[in-house]
Design a protein around this motif. Structure first.
Motif, PDB file in Angstrom:
ATOM      1  N   LYS A  47       0.854  -1.188   0.000  1.00  0.00           N
ATOM      2  CA  LYS A  47       0.000   0.000   0.000  1.00  0.00           C
ATOM      3  C   LYS A  47       0.892   1.240   0.000  1.00  0.00           C
ATOM      4  O   LYS A  47       1.872   1.312   0.751  1.00  0.00           O
ATOM      5  CB  LYS A  47      -0.906   0.018   1.229  1.00  0.00           C
ATOM      6  CG  LYS A  47      -1.903   1.168   1.255  1.00  0.00           C
ATOM      7  CD  LYS A  47      -2.658   1.235   2.577  1.00  0.00           C
ATOM      8  CE  LYS A  47      -3.460  -0.024   2.808  1.00  0.00           C
ATOM      9  NZ  LYS A  47      -4.238   0.064   4.074  1.00  0.00           N
ATOM     10  N   TYR A  65      -3.034   3.912  -2.464  1.00  0.00           N
ATOM     11  CA  TYR A  65      -3.010   2.956  -3.562  1.00  0.00           C
ATOM     12  C   TYR A  65      -2.793   1.545  -3.028  1.00  0.00           C
ATOM     13  O   TYR A  65      -1.978   1.330  -2.125  1.00  0.00           O
ATOM     14  CB  TYR A  65      -1.890   3.301  -4.540  1.00  0.00           C
ATOM     15  CG  TYR A  65      -2.066   4.635  -5.219  1.00  0.00           C
ATOM     16  CD1 TYR A  65      -2.858   4.772  -6.345  1.00  0.00           C
ATOM     17  CD2 TYR A  65      -1.429   5.772  -4.712  1.00  0.00           C
ATOM     18  CE1 TYR A  65      -3.033   6.007  -6.959  1.00  0.00           C
ATOM     19  CE2 TYR A  65      -1.586   7.009  -5.324  1.00  0.00           C
ATOM     20  CZ  TYR A  65      -2.385   7.110  -6.448  1.00  0.00           C
ATOM     21  OH  TYR A  65      -2.545   8.333  -7.048  1.00  0.00           O
ATOM     22  N   THR A  66      -3.517   0.596  -3.593  1.00  0.00           N
ATOM     23  CA  THR A  66      -3.373  -0.807  -3.217  1.00  0.00           C
ATOM     24  C   THR A  66      -2.819  -1.597  -4.395  1.00  0.00           C
ATOM     25  O   THR A  66      -2.668  -1.070  -5.512  1.00  0.00           O
ATOM     26  CB  THR A  66      -4.720  -1.393  -2.767  1.00  0.00           C
ATOM     27  OG1 THR A  66      -5.694  -1.174  -3.807  1.00  0.00           O
ATOM     28  CG2 THR A  66      -5.210  -0.707  -1.489  1.00  0.00           C
ATOM     29  N   CYS A  92       6.236  -3.002   0.491  1.00  0.00           N
ATOM     30  CA  CYS A  92       5.701  -2.918  -0.869  1.00  0.00           C
ATOM     31  C   CYS A  92       6.676  -3.511  -1.885  1.00  0.00           C
ATOM     32  O   CYS A  92       7.887  -3.567  -1.650  1.00  0.00           O
ATOM     33  CB  CYS A  92       5.457  -1.457  -1.267  1.00  0.00           C
ATOM     34  SG  CYS A  92       4.199  -0.611  -0.314  1.00  0.00           S
ATOM     35  N   SER A 158      -8.896  -0.016   4.618  1.00  0.00           N
ATOM     36  CA  SER A 158      -7.745  -0.157   5.517  1.00  0.00           C
ATOM     37  C   SER A 158      -7.021   1.182   5.619  1.00  0.00           C
ATOM     38  O   SER A 158      -6.274   1.566   4.716  1.00  0.00           O
ATOM     39  CB  SER A 158      -6.781  -1.234   4.998  1.00  0.00           C
ATOM     40  OG  SER A 158      -7.410  -2.486   4.952  1.00  0.00           O
TER      41      SER A 158
END
Length: 209
Positions: A47, A65-66, A92, A158
């Protein structure tokens, strides 16, 4: 209210197949506001938070952003300095995408170019919506709209209350009050760093008022 364009699942994966991902630890600053954009990024896992910072150190979250998202693309294509910074929120894997890679993939898959135009248009719409929120909308509307924007297909969001407060230009106390009000009404369920949308249609109704 669905703010996501209906992109096919995995549409951006071709960008990630020809190059190995870069692993980033939480807190890693991926790019800085006002720097030149020599590439943009495909988020393979994790994320990432994009944000803008004022001269006095104030911060406003633009987006979270996922996995499967692109980010940093607007400044890359208009060739002007970046208007925001991006930081890894959790561990990430990101794939830098430069002009050579873009040209290769667009040549092999011309439909990606049209999808990219739509993706850029979504970015413009997101920023325009945030200006509208800051100028005219009450806190309840801004929080509800933000939750609907971030919610996945499972209705899960989340993020922390601090993230929401920074994104909607409200105080942490105000966000907490609004979320507790939504929870008492049965619209959301609050967890540790998560919010479950139990009645998204009610939030949607609020945003249409």
């Amino acid at each position: 209210m669905n703010h996501e364009l209906d992109f096919p699942a995995g549409i951006w994966e071709p960008f990630a197949k020809s190059r190995p991902p870069v692993r980033c630890s939480p807190g890693y600053l991926i790019y800085l506001q006002n720097t030149q954009a020599t590439c943009f990024y495909y988020l393979k896992s994790g994320k990432v938070k994009s944000f803008i910072q004022s001269e006095d150190g104030g911060e406003r979250v633009l987006n979270l952003y996922t996995a499967g998202s692109l980010f940093g693309e607007a400044s890359f294509f208009d060739e002007l300095p970046r208007v925001s910074s991006a930081v890894a929120v959790v561990p990430c894997e990101i794939v830098p995408i430069d002009r050579e890679l873009v040209s290769q993939e667009f040549a092999k898959k011309p439909e990606l170019a049209l999808a990219m135009v739509k993706y850029l248009a979504r970015t413009v719409r997101l920023l325009s919506g945030q200006v509208d929120q800051m100028a005219f909308r009450p806190a309840r509307w801004r929080v509800a709209n933000y939750l609907l924007t971030l919610a996945g297909r499972d209705g899960m969001v989340s993020c922390t209350q601090e993230d929401i407060a920074a994104a909607v230009s409200a105080s942490r106390v105000t966000v907490s009050r609004v979320l507790n009000e939504f929870a008492r009404s049965g619209w959301v369920e609050l967890g540790y760093r998560t919010i479950s949308l139990m009645a998204p249609e009610r939030l949607d109704e609020l945003c249409k008022l």
